[in-house]
Enzyme design. Structure first.
Site, PDB file in Angstrom:
ATOM      1  NE  ARG A  20      46.976  24.444  29.624  1.00  0.00           N
ATOM      2  CZ  ARG A  20      48.079  25.176  30.361  1.00  0.00           C
ATOM      3  NH1 ARG A  20      48.878  25.733  29.654  1.00  0.00           N
ATOM      4  NH2 ARG A  20      47.899  25.421  31.571  1.00  0.00           N
TER       5      ARG A  20
ATOM      6  CD  GLU B 107      42.693  28.668  38.446  1.00  0.00           C
ATOM      7  OE1 GLU B 107      43.572  28.834  37.277  1.00  0.00           O
ATOM      8  OE2 GLU B 107      42.150  27.860  39.003  1.00  0.00           O
TER       9      GLU B 107
END
Length: 173
Positions: free
Chosen positions: A58, A95
């Site tokens: 992205r 994460e």
């Protein structure tokens, strides 16, 4: 413009407990996309960058456009094994796992000013890895710019040595 109106929450993606921030609606709206690229490009010009570096996937979608908008070149940061020449590499924690990024070894020269860009700042793993790649090559991280920042994950702390700006800041889970 309220960019929040162009960001959709997708619960439990890519795994349970993660709320994915989908910016596809932002990409689909020409005015929102132009506004986003324009604001990020303004920061890049203010910081007088020579290059914008972004990680796939992205980050690529906006990184190249921000580079054009700011009159800078664009550095591709790819997953291992995707670049055809000699590379510099760094591993980092996400994460939800561990990953690595590579840039061509000759992409950054001593002293060039680089904007680190990604669509999302979460824990700071990806952006921190990009900063490490730039600095290992002798470049200067002029600043870090994001579309969305998940402030509750404290990613800004990992980037504390650099100026950080975000268009949308999410303060709560």
């Amino acid at each position: 413009m309220r960019l929040e109106d162009y960001i959709r929450d997708i619960p439990d993606f890519p795994k349970p407990g993660i709320v994915f921030k989908d910016i596809t609606p932002l990409f689909l709206d020409a005015a929102a996309l132009a506004y986003t690229v324009g604001r990020l490009g303004d920061w890049a010009r203010e910081w007088e960058v020579d290059y914008v570096v972004s990680a796939e996937a992205r980050g690529f979608a906006l990184g190249g456009a921000v580079a054009v908008a700011s009159g800078a070149g664009f550095i591709l940061a790819r997953k291992p094994g995707k670049l055809p020449r000699e590379v510099s590499s760094v591993e980092y924690e996400l994460e939800y796992g561990v990953d690595a990024l590579e840039i061509h070894s000759d992409a950054v020269r001593d002293g060039v000013r680089v904007l680190v860009h990604d669509d999302l700042l979460a824990t700071g793993g990806t952006a921190g890895a990009l900063c490490d790649l730039v600095e290992q090559a002798g470049g200067v991280v002029a600043g870090c710019a994001f579309v969305i920042e998940l402030a509750f994950l404290n990613g800004r702390e990992r980037l504390r040595d650099h100026e950080v700006r975000s268009l949308v800041v999410v303060d709560d889970e």
